[in-house]
Design a protein around this motif. Structure first.
Motif, PDB file in Angstrom:
ATOM      1  N   GLU A  42       1.234  -1.382  -0.101  1.00 50.12           N
ATOM      2  CA  GLU A  42       0.040   0.039   0.054  1.00 50.12           C
ATOM      3  C   GLU A  42       0.879   1.021   0.170  1.00 50.12           C
ATOM      4  O   GLU A  42       1.936   1.853   0.295  1.00 50.12           O
ATOM      5  N   ILE A  43       0.449   2.069  -0.336  1.00 49.30           N
ATOM      6  CA  ILE A  43       0.965   3.675  -0.941  1.00 49.30           C
ATOM      7  C   ILE A  43      -0.888   4.696  -0.161  1.00 49.30           C
ATOM      8  O   ILE A  43      -1.322   4.761  -0.620  1.00 49.30           O
ATOM      9  N   LEU A  44      -0.018   5.405   1.245  1.00 52.22           N
ATOM     10  CA  LEU A  44      -0.483   6.258   1.577  1.00 52.22           C
ATOM     11  C   LEU A  44       0.271   7.620   1.415  1.00 52.22           C
ATOM     12  O   LEU A  44       1.163   7.858   1.530  1.00 52.22           O
ATOM     13  N   GLU A  45      -0.570   8.338   0.948  1.00 56.71           N
ATOM     14  CA  GLU A  45      -0.056   9.799   0.524  1.00 56.71           C
ATOM     15  C   GLU A  45      -0.971  10.702   1.560  1.00 56.71           C
ATOM     16  O   GLU A  45      -1.990  10.747   1.918  1.00 56.71           O
ATOM     17  N   PHE A  46      -0.407  11.222   2.850  1.00 58.38           N
ATOM     18  CA  PHE A  46      -0.761  12.316   3.395  1.00 58.38           C
ATOM     19  C   PHE A  46       0.499  13.204   3.527  1.00 58.38           C
ATOM     20  O   PHE A  46       0.683  14.058   2.296  1.00 58.38           O
ATOM     21  N   PHE A  47      -1.390  14.296   2.322  1.00 52.34           N
ATOM     22  CA  PHE A  47      -1.182  15.768   1.450  1.00 52.34           C
ATOM     23  C   PHE A  47      -2.839  16.745   2.912  1.00 52.34           C
ATOM     24  O   PHE A  47      -3.541  16.819   3.497  1.00 52.34           O
ATOM     25  N   SER A  48      -1.932  17.797   2.024  1.00 53.89           N
ATOM     26  CA  SER A  48      -3.240  18.712   2.751  1.00 53.89           C
ATOM     27  C   SER A  48      -3.951  19.464   1.641  1.00 53.89           C
ATOM     28  O   SER A  48      -2.619  19.772   0.804  1.00 53.89           O
ATOM     29  N   PHE A  49      -5.185  19.812   1.389  1.00 47.30           N
ATOM     30  CA  PHE A  49      -5.195  20.417   0.064  1.00 47.30           C
ATOM     31  C   PHE A  49      -4.995  21.838   0.163  1.00 47.30           C
ATOM     32  O   PHE A  49      -5.081  22.172  -1.239  1.00 47.30           O
ATOM     33  N   TRP A  50      -5.021  22.549   1.336  1.00 47.83           N
ATOM     34  CA  TRP A  50      -4.337  23.804   0.949  1.00 47.83           C
ATOM     35  C   TRP A  50      -2.664  24.007   0.450  1.00 47.83           C
ATOM     36  O   TRP A  50      -1.998  25.192   0.347  1.00 47.83           O
ATOM     37  N   CYS A  51      -1.672  22.769   0.898  1.00 45.74           N
ATOM     38  CA  CYS A  51      -0.404  22.922   0.623  1.00 45.74           C
ATOM     39  C   CYS A  51      -0.129  22.599  -1.012  1.00 45.74           C
ATOM     40  O   CYS A  51      -0.247  22.171  -1.704  1.00 45.74           O
ATOM     41  N   PRO A  52       0.271  23.636  -1.316  1.00 50.76           N
ATOM     42  CA  PRO A  52       0.984  24.161  -2.905  1.00 50.76           C
ATOM     43  C   PRO A  52       1.817  22.897  -3.358  1.00 50.76           C
ATOM     44  O   PRO A  52       1.502  22.512  -4.332  1.00 50.76           O
ATOM     45  N   ALA A  53       2.414  21.998  -2.688  1.00 49.69           N
ATOM     46  CA  ALA A  53       4.306  21.391  -2.925  1.00 49.69           C
ATOM     47  C   ALA A  53       2.538  19.742  -3.412  1.00 49.69           C
ATOM     48  O   ALA A  53       2.832  19.083  -3.614  1.00 49.69           O
ATOM     49  N   CYS A  54       1.571  19.748  -1.920  1.00 46.71           N
ATOM     50  CA  CYS A  54       0.885  18.467  -2.809  1.00 46.71           C
ATOM     51  C   CYS A  54      -0.279  18.979  -3.947  1.00 46.71           C
ATOM     52  O   CYS A  54      -0.090  18.143  -4.414  1.00 46.71           O
ATOM     53  N   LYS A  76      -4.799   8.697  -0.542  1.00 50.08           N
ATOM     54  CA  LYS A  76      -4.619   9.815   0.192  1.00 50.08           C
ATOM     55  C   LYS A  76      -5.251   9.540   1.851  1.00 50.08           C
ATOM     56  O   LYS A  76      -6.359   9.374   2.509  1.00 50.08           O
ATOM     57  N   VAL A  77      -4.164  10.288   2.518  1.00 49.61           N
ATOM     58  CA  VAL A  77      -4.730  10.615   4.017  1.00 49.61           C
ATOM     59  C   VAL A  77      -5.115  12.049   4.236  1.00 49.61           C
ATOM     60  O   VAL A  77      -3.824  12.596   4.112  1.00 49.61           O
ATOM     61  N   HIS A  78      -6.112  13.242   4.283  1.00 48.73           N
ATOM     62  CA  HIS A  78      -5.707  14.171   4.386  1.00 48.73           C
ATOM     63  C   HIS A  78      -5.742  15.142   5.892  1.00 48.73           C
ATOM     64  O   HIS A  78      -6.604  14.257   7.044  1.00 48.73           O
ATOM     65  N   VAL A  79      -5.016  15.309   6.192  1.00 44.70           N
ATOM     66  CA  VAL A  79      -4.282  15.975   7.147  1.00 44.70           C
ATOM     67  C   VAL A  79      -5.193  17.512   7.915  1.00 44.70           C
ATOM     68  O   VAL A  79      -5.642  17.567   6.853  1.00 44.70           O
ATOM     69  N   ASN A  80      -5.090  17.407   9.253  1.00 43.40           N
ATOM     70  CA  ASN A  80      -5.634  18.156  10.278  1.00 43.40           C
ATOM     71  C   ASN A  80      -4.617  19.137  10.257  1.00 43.40           C
ATOM     72  O   ASN A  80      -5.545  19.553  11.485  1.00 43.40           O
ATOM     73  N   PHE A  81      -3.658  19.287  10.646  1.00 46.65           N
ATOM     74  CA  PHE A  81      -2.538  20.066  12.365  1.00 46.65           C
ATOM     75  C   PHE A  81      -2.072  21.121  11.486  1.00 46.65           C
ATOM     76  O   PHE A  81      -0.365  21.324  11.637  1.00 46.65           O
ATOM     77  N   MET A  82      -2.455  20.739   9.576  1.00 49.41           N
ATOM     78  CA  MET A  82      -1.265  21.955   9.352  1.00 49.41           C
ATOM     79  C   MET A  82      -2.228  24.004   9.271  1.00 49.41           C
ATOM     80  O   MET A  82      -3.186  23.883   9.479  1.00 49.41           O
ATOM     81  N   GLY A  83      -0.978  24.257   9.629  1.00 47.84           N
ATOM     82  CA  GLY A  83      -1.572  26.136   9.640  1.00 47.84           C
ATOM     83  C   GLY A  83      -1.939  26.488   8.565  1.00 47.84           C
ATOM     84  O   GLY A  83      -2.336  28.107   8.792  1.00 47.84           O
ATOM     85  N   ILE A 117      -8.751  25.867  -3.870  1.00 48.26           N
ATOM     86  CA  ILE A 117      -7.649  26.749  -3.606  1.00 48.26           C
ATOM     87  C   ILE A 117      -6.805  27.524  -4.203  1.00 48.26           C
ATOM     88  O   ILE A 117      -6.012  28.383  -4.141  1.00 48.26           O
ATOM     89  N   HIS A 118      -6.065  26.897  -5.107  1.00 47.97           N
ATOM     90  CA  HIS A 118      -4.150  27.038  -6.012  1.00 47.97           C
ATOM     91  C   HIS A 118      -4.656  28.230  -7.094  1.00 47.97           C
ATOM     92  O   HIS A 118      -3.471  28.831  -7.330  1.00 47.97           O
ATOM     93  N   VAL A 119      -6.014  27.444  -7.819  1.00 42.39           N
ATOM     94  CA  VAL A 119      -5.868  28.402  -9.286  1.00 42.39           C
ATOM     95  C   VAL A 119      -7.384  29.255  -8.923  1.00 42.39           C
ATOM     96  O   VAL A 119      -6.781  30.598  -9.503  1.00 42.39           O
ATOM     97  N   GLN A 120      -7.818  29.038  -8.813  1.00 45.48           N
ATOM     98  CA  GLN A 120      -8.945  30.093  -8.442  1.00 45.48           C
ATOM     99  C   GLN A 120      -8.805  30.768  -7.621  1.00 45.48           C
ATOM    100  O   GLN A 120      -9.652  31.923  -7.079  1.00 45.48           O
ATOM    101  N   ARG A 121      -7.718  30.889  -6.579  1.00 39.96           N
ATOM    102  CA  ARG A 121      -7.385  31.670  -5.271  1.00 39.96           C
ATOM    103  C   ARG A 121      -8.440  31.702  -4.112  1.00 39.96           C
ATOM    104  O   ARG A 121      -8.801  32.974  -3.942  1.00 39.96           O
ATOM    105  N   SER A 122      -9.101  30.809  -3.806  1.00 41.82           N
ATOM    106  CA  SER A 122     -10.065  31.321  -3.587  1.00 41.82           C
ATOM    107  C   SER A 122     -10.603  30.660  -1.926  1.00 41.82           C
ATOM    108  O   SER A 122      -9.788  29.466  -1.821  1.00 41.82           O
TER     109      SER A 122
END
Length: 207
Positions: A42-54, A76-83, A117-122
């Motif tokens: 298995e592959i688990l990808e920890f990511f955030s929708f707000w993260c530009p690198a993700c 995908k595992v969406h994290v809840n600890f980003m700023g 979030i990243h293209v429309q900047r909304s």
């Protein structure tokens, strides 16, 4: 003749295997974080929708899915600890992702959230903002709300957050890839996109 051909193929493949082992080194390209691997690859990808690198990593994730074996599970595992946003808003995004997963439209709806979030900047400030994204992308409001309160989706959210807790000490930033429950991929400076993809796929074959 067949035996000779088999020996020649073996002689050709062995150096390639040795080369891969030399290219990817423990401590440099990956960390061993557990004694035992998961029973199934298995592959688990920890990511955030707000993260530009993700967001930038999404094409590489698509390549991983294409290159990994049919026996490998990608999640995908969406994290809840980003700023980037409040924890409640990040939890809302996790729920939205799980609604997409339950609807069998996760990839397309994840892309829509990333673009918002990243293209429309909304800004995303609540579950209602995420519902609007889904409506624009063909999901009925009633269906979104019904799925959002369902036992199945809430169970998926709980499972997501349990996975965060399980690997939290190893995941200090995103995107992070945990493979077979045993390895954490490390992307060193100078690695190409193809090398990053190949590293994660290679780790799925390790036990």
């Amino acid at each position: 003749m067949k035996k000779l051909f088999s020996l020649l193929m073996l002689a050709f493949l062995l150096p390639l295997q040795a080369c891969a082992q030399e290219v990817y080194k423990e401590g440099e390209h990956y960390e061993v974080i557990n004694d035992k691997a998961t029973e199934k690859a298995e592959i688990l990808e920890f990511f955030s929708f707000w993260c530009p690198a993700c967001n930038a990593f999404e094409p590489l994730v698509a390549q991983m899915k294409q290159k990994m074996g049919d026996d490998v599970k990608f999640e995908k595992v969406h994290v809840n600890f980003m700023g980037f946003a409040s924890k409640d808003t990040q939890e809302d995004a996790t729920k939205a992702m799980m609604i997409g997963r339950a609807l069998k439209r996760e990839d397309a709806l994840n892309k829509a959230i990333f673009n918002y979030i990243h293209v429309q900047r909304s800004p995303v400030t609540s579950l209602k903002d995420l519902e609007n994204i889904f409506i624009i992308n063909g999901v009925e409001a009633a269906e979104f709300e019904k799925m959002g309160s369902s036992f199945g989706v809430n169970s998926l959210v709980a499972k997501n957050n349990k996975t965060i807790d399980q690997y939290r000490k190893h995941v200090t930033g995103v995107p992070s890839f945990i493979v077979n429950g045993k390895y954490k991929a490390k992307f060193v400076r100078g690695m190409s996109a193809d090398e990053m993809v190949d590293l994660v796929v290679w780790l799925t074959k390790q036990k």
